[in-house]
Write a protein that holds these residues in place. Structure first.
Motif, PDB file in Angstrom:
ATOM      1  N   GLY A  84      -3.330   0.244   4.723  1.00  0.00           N
ATOM      2  CA  GLY A  84      -2.564  -0.966   4.425  1.00  0.00           C
ATOM      3  C   GLY A  84      -3.147  -1.788   3.294  1.00  0.00           C
ATOM      4  N   THR A  86      -1.725  -2.300  -1.768  1.00  0.00           N
ATOM      5  CA  THR A  86      -0.495  -3.096  -1.785  1.00  0.00           C
ATOM      6  C   THR A  86       0.552  -2.517  -2.727  1.00  0.00           C
ATOM      7  N   ASP A 119       5.828   1.590   1.755  1.00  0.00           N
ATOM      8  CA  ASP A 119       5.530   1.667   3.179  1.00  0.00           C
ATOM      9  C   ASP A 119       5.449   3.110   3.654  1.00  0.00           C
ATOM     10  N   ARG A 122       2.189   4.746   2.560  1.00  0.00           N
ATOM     11  CA  ARG A 122       1.069   4.265   3.377  1.00  0.00           C
ATOM     12  C   ARG A 122       1.091   4.926   4.753  1.00  0.00           C
ATOM     13  N   SER A 156      -2.706  -3.754   8.558  1.00  0.00           N
ATOM     14  CA  SER A 156      -1.799  -4.574   7.754  1.00  0.00           C
ATOM     15  C   SER A 156      -2.592  -5.619   6.994  1.00  0.00           C
ATOM     16  N   GLU A 157      -2.139  -5.879   5.819  1.00  0.00           N
ATOM     17  CA  GLU A 157      -2.754  -6.895   4.982  1.00  0.00           C
ATOM     18  C   GLU A 157      -1.654  -7.861   4.610  1.00  0.00           C
ATOM     19  N   GLU A 158      -1.951  -9.144   4.652  1.00  0.00           N
ATOM     20  CA  GLU A 158      -0.914 -10.044   4.190  1.00  0.00           C
ATOM     21  C   GLU A 158      -0.771  -9.872   2.686  1.00  0.00           C
ATOM     22  N   LYS A 159       0.473  -9.808   2.242  1.00  0.00           N
ATOM     23  CA  LYS A 159       0.725  -9.619   0.823  1.00  0.00           C
ATOM     24  C   LYS A 159       0.198 -10.817   0.033  1.00  0.00           C
TER      25      LYS A 159
END
Lengths: 286, 193
Positions: free
Chosen positions: A70, A73, A77, A80, A93-96
């Motif tokens: 994740g 960026t 999807d 990934r 998950s990474e915050e965008k």
């Protein structure tokens, strides 16, 4: 003589060949074959948004398990997910993150004090006494960031101010690096409350050069409570608190503190004065 | 030959600079001189390979003298230098991945460069001893690095200069290289009294 040459060179080459064969066996460095496969699945943009120098070191990190897919960026999807299922790890998950510009002084609102006539880049303009702009901290508008962006996420608007398209921005950090005025920073996309000014001046000194600069009146800090504090004539938002509120922007007289919409456009508070001028702001000296 | 090691060092690095006086190793001189960081790394790699090849050449020369076949000099130098550098590259990759990442990609590039072979042939022709050979290699490497760093700095500055479009790019680099070479001619009187 020919015999000597043949024997000498023959033995020399055979000796060297044996040496290299042994060395190849003894000094063989094992590399996980999965690294190559994972690297193929990555976007090959080598942008560095993941914090690694490029896609290959990131693939090495993925195979070793120090990072999760994740973190990339740029890839889609599906890509990934493909890497995650190939390696049997969770997606993570990474915050965008997106690049945000801390200036709103386009040509129509910010005054030029000098006419710069030289190489058409911000880097060059900044070398000449910081560029021609009245505000020392402001955007020079030559578009170095637009050029450096590999993902076409930055476009210059009609007032020579860069606009970031949050959908295309991969938070690679190239614009942060290239801007001579350090106006870009990478921010989580959930941070909507934003101070679009970097001027350390206060009051009329700001207004003389720019109509949308922060005058350090402190109204947002009063309305925002603990969320906002005034530091060096600029409001600083404490993002560790709940910052999903539009209250602080409403009484801002110049609209320097704004609310960012999904598409990257800015919404100003109700009391901020409207800017109607489309033409360039006149040059001025004081 | 009984030249002092200081004399050899100054001679190899400045007076008879490999790039700017002998015009050896022009390919990396023009190829990797775009950025200061890569130029210094390339310089370090060249110095390193020169050191190795100098030691190899000393050994082979001694061996060829023993079997009375000095005409094999050229070909054996190439073979031995190439394989030794290969070996050292493998060794570095195994022992120090960090050093390999910094130097690794440059090593195979310069193994077969004329500056490397030139150094080996010159030191044999001049009849240097072992210590003298090593100092000669270090001096040549330092001179090469100096030339590379000088032109890299100039090219970085010239990127921002307003030059006529006809001489932009390679042409300008060649012009600068020529002027730099002229400047180094100033050293030619050094040491002759």
């Amino acid at each position: 003589m020919i015999l000597t040459a043949l024997i000498a060179l023959g033995s020399l080459t055979i000796l060297l060949a044996i040496m290299l064969v042994i060395a190849n066996k003894k000094l063989y460095v094992y590399e996980d074959p999965r690294i190559d496969k994972v690297e193929d699945m990555l976007p090959h943009a080598n942008c560095g948004a993941c914090g690694f120098p490029g896609c290959r070191p990131f693939a090495e990190g993925l195979v070793q398990g120090t990072v999760l897919p994740g973190k990339c960026t740029v890839s889609s999807d599906e890509a990934r997910q493909q890497i995650a299922s190939y390696l049997g790890v969770s997606l993570g998950s990474e915050e965008k993150m997106v690049a945000r510009l801390a200036c709103a002084g386009g040509k129509n609102v910010a005054r030029n004090r000098a006419h710069y006539d030289g190489l058409d880049t911000c880097t060059a303009a900044a070398l000449v006494s910081g560029g021609g702009k009245g505000c020392f901290w402001g955007c020079l508008g030559k578009g170095d960031c637009e050029v450096v962006c590999d993902f076409d996420a930055i476009t210059m608007d009609e007032n020579s101010l860069p606009v970031v398209n949050p959908d295309k921005c991969t938070a690679c950090g190239d614009c942060v690096e290239v801007c001579p005025k350090d106006l870009f920073s990478l921010q989580p996309i959930s941070r909507r409350l934003w101070v679009a000014c970097k001027s350390l001046d206060a009051g009329d000194e700001v207004l003389e050069d720019c109509e949308v600069g922060c005058t350090a009146c402190g109204k947002c800090a009063m309305d925002g409570g603990p969320l906002i504090s005034m530091i060096n004539n600029l409001p600083r938002i404490n993002y560790s608190l709940n910052h999903a509120t539009e209250v602080p922007i409403q009484r801002c007289p110049t609209g320097a503190i704004v609310w960012l919409e999904d598409n990257g456009s800015k919404r100003k508070g109700v009391e901020s004065k409207k800017v109607l001028r489309k033409s360039d702001k006149e040059m001025g000296w004081s | 030959m009984n030249e002092s090691i200081w004399y050899i060092f100054i001679s190899a690095s400045l007076v008879n600079n490999f790039v700017l006086a002998y015009f050896l190793g022009i390919c990396p001189f023009l190829g990797v001189s775009g950025k200061m960081a890569t130029a210094t790394r390339m310089g370090a790699a060249v110095t390193f390979v020169m050191l190795i090849s100098s030691m190899c050449a000393y050994g082979i020369h001694w061996g060829l003298e023993a079997i009375n076949a000095p005409f094999l000099q050229l070909i054996s130098y190439i073979v031995v230098i190439a394989s030794t550098v290969q070996l050292v590259e493998m060794f570095i990759k195994k022992m120090s991945p960090a050093l390999f990442r910094a130097l690794g990609i440059f090593l195979p590039l310069i193994t077969t460069n004329c500056a490397i072979l030139g150094l080996a042939l010159f030191q044999t022709a001049k009849g240097y001893g072992f210590v003298q050979s090593i100092v000669y290699a270090l001096g040549a490497g330092a001179g090469f690095t100096l030339a590379l760093v000088l032109i890299a700095g100039l090219r970085e500055k010239l990127d921002f200069a307003d030059v006529p479009w006809t001489v932009k790019g390679t042409v300008l680099t060649l012009l600068v290289a020529g002027i730099l070479s002229l400047v180094f001619m100033g050293f030619s009187g050094l040491g002759s009294q």
